[in-house]
Design a protein around this motif. Structure first.
Motif, PDB file in Angstrom:
ATOM      1  N   VAL A  75       0.869  -1.170   0.000  1.00 33.76           N
ATOM      2  CA  VAL A  75       0.000   0.000   0.000  1.00 33.76           C
ATOM      3  C   VAL A  75       0.910   1.225   0.000  1.00 33.76           C
ATOM      4  N   ARG A  76       0.721   2.077  -1.006  1.00 31.37           N
ATOM      5  CA  ARG A  76       1.620   3.220  -1.209  1.00 31.37           C
ATOM      6  C   ARG A  76       0.880   4.516  -0.875  1.00 31.37           C
ATOM      7  N   PHE A  77       1.540   5.333  -0.041  1.00 32.63           N
ATOM      8  CA  PHE A  77       0.965   6.620   0.352  1.00 32.63           C
ATOM      9  C   PHE A  77       1.943   7.727   0.000  1.00 32.63           C
ATOM     10  N   SER A  78       1.393   8.850  -0.484  1.00 31.56           N
ATOM     11  CA  SER A  78       2.248  10.011  -0.744  1.00 31.56           C
ATOM     12  C   SER A  78       1.696  11.295  -0.137  1.00 31.56           C
ATOM     13  N   GLY A  79       0.567  11.199   0.567  1.00 29.86           N
ATOM     14  CA  GLY A  79       0.030  12.367   1.253  1.00 29.86           C
ATOM     15  C   GLY A  79       0.757  12.634   2.554  1.00 29.86           C
ATOM     16  N   ALA A  80       0.683  13.867   3.020  1.00 27.05           N
ATOM     17  CA  ALA A  80       1.416  14.253   4.232  1.00 27.05           C
ATOM     18  C   ALA A  80       0.931  13.509   5.468  1.00 27.05           C
ATOM     19  N   THR A  81      -0.367  13.183   5.518  1.00 21.26           N
ATOM     20  CA  THR A  81      -0.920  12.618   6.756  1.00 21.26           C
ATOM     21  C   THR A  81      -1.838  11.424   6.519  1.00 21.26           C
TER      22      THR A  81
END
Length: 397
Positions: A75-81
């Motif tokens: 699972v890939r996240f690129s948002g700050a929070t």
């Protein structure tokens, strides 16, 4: 709403709006299927990322679920929070500025080009920690516990701020790639010395570590001849478990104590480590050694592991008392005062003279980077191992 299936493609399926399903989201099979949420939100009753090659790319979108049926992919996240921890599979941070969400991870990957990543709480990673891009920083007094290898791939960087720790207890293998371990002295004046020991292994020389110290003020201890010996700082590289006496920088005040920052650079040490200790003829030996890990160790565990007993533990070496340098007294001529040593043994710790250096008696925790003197009854080896390592409790003396 029905379940959503992504199970017959090795390509990327990009959505163009929020998704809400009361069933399951299944990502499975077919090479490397990727569901790219394109920054939109995903709400599902059950998350089911089955194939190890499967990727759910949330970007900056919010992931909401009631249950996780399987999480074998990424699972890939690129948002700050927006990132969430998962206790299986891989969680990938791929953004520019992200604080790692507190929780339990299985595999943690940081991969964003130019990314700035911060660990601000104690963190548990059951398997691997990998940095392939960006800069990961662990704030002071925080511990990252890693169950397997730490891998840092250029141009990624990994920095432990002063008093931060990496703790590995079950994994005994080698780590890959260099990290930066920042360590501050206690308050020192110009002629004070500090006993150091490196938590990393690599090509860092003593002069790389303390570039403002006069080149003739780097020493180790020769226990056979009972003398301090000079180490050429331009060629001497830190050795695991060995202690080094290094004078304070030559450009600081003679009277006003100053905290001096340092940093170790190299592959973080881990697993079983031994260091040879010797004795002079017909006498006990004194050896300058040190904590070899990027985390504190427990002094009681270290003593018990190495305590000499002619009947019960005849192959052990340690007399049982550890000596820590306080540098509370100023240099008189060419000599310091022997009363500047504090000691710690199985009965506890005792402080020496008070002054500008270390007024607090030592505790059972020996900090990362800390060198100290041991008295060894016989020649042999001292053993360090992961069972001695501690969460936090990592101040420098």
């Amino acid at each position: 709403m029905p379940s959503i299936e992504l199970d017959n493609t090795s390509g990327t399926q990009t959505v163009s709006g929020n998704i809400v399903t009361g069933g399951q989201l299944n990502i499975n099979n077919g090479g490397t299927p990727v569901l790219d949420m394109n920054g939109y939100n995903l709400t599902t009753n059950a998350l089911n990322v089955i194939a190890p090659n499967s990727v759910l790319n949330m970007r900056g979108g919010i992931l909401t679920y009631s249950a996780v049926l399987s999480m074998d992919g990424t699972v890939r996240f690129s948002g700050a929070t927006n990132a969430k921890p998962f206790s299986s599979g891989t969680v990938e941070y791929n953004g520019t500025t992200q604080t790692v969400t507190n929780g339990n991870y299985y595999k943690l990957l940081l991969s964003g080009v130019g990314g700035v990543y911060t660990i601000a709480n104690d963190l548990d990673i059951a398997n691997t920690l990998t940095i392939t891009n960006g800069a990961l920083t662990v704030l002071g007094n925080r511990t990252v516990s890693v169950g397997d290898a730490v891998t840092v791939v250029n141009p990624g960087t990994f920095t432990l701020e002063n008093t931060a720790s990496v703790l590995q207890t079950n994994y005994l293998g080698a780590n890959i790639g260099a990290i930066i371990v920042k360590r501050n002295t206690t308050p020192v004046v110009r002629y004070d010395i500090t006993y150091w020991s490196s938590p990393t292994t690599g090509s860092q020389t003593l002069s790389n570590f303390a570039p403002l110290t006069d080149t003739n003020r780097f020493n180790t201890y020769d226990s056979v001849n009972d003398v301090w010996i000079y180490e050429d700082p331009t060629t001497t590289v830190f050795q695991k478990g060995k202690g080094y006496s290094i004078r304070a920088p030559s450009n600081i005040s003679l009277t006003v104590p100053t905290i001096i920052p340092h940093q170790f650079v190299g592959v973080p040490n881990n697993g079983n480590i031994t260091i040879a200790v010797t004795t002079p003829p017909a006498d006990v030996g004194l050896s300058l050694v040190g904590n070899p890990y990027p985390s504190a160790i427990n002094a009681i565990d270290f003593i018990n592991e190495n305590l000499y007993d002619p009947i019960l533990n005849p192959t052990n070496t340690l007399e049982g008392t550890l000596y820590f340098w306080s540098h509370n007294n100023r240099l008189v001529g060419n000599n310091f005062s022997a009363t500047d040593y504090f000691y710690y043994n199985l009965l506890g710790g005792s402080a020496g003279n008070t002054g500008t250096g270390n007024d607090n008696p030592p505790t059972e925790f020996i900090a990362s980077g800390q060198g100290f003197i041991v008295q060894n009854e016989v020649a042999g080896s001292l053993r360090f191992n992961n069972t001695m390592r501690e969460v936090n409790s990592n101040p420098k003396r």
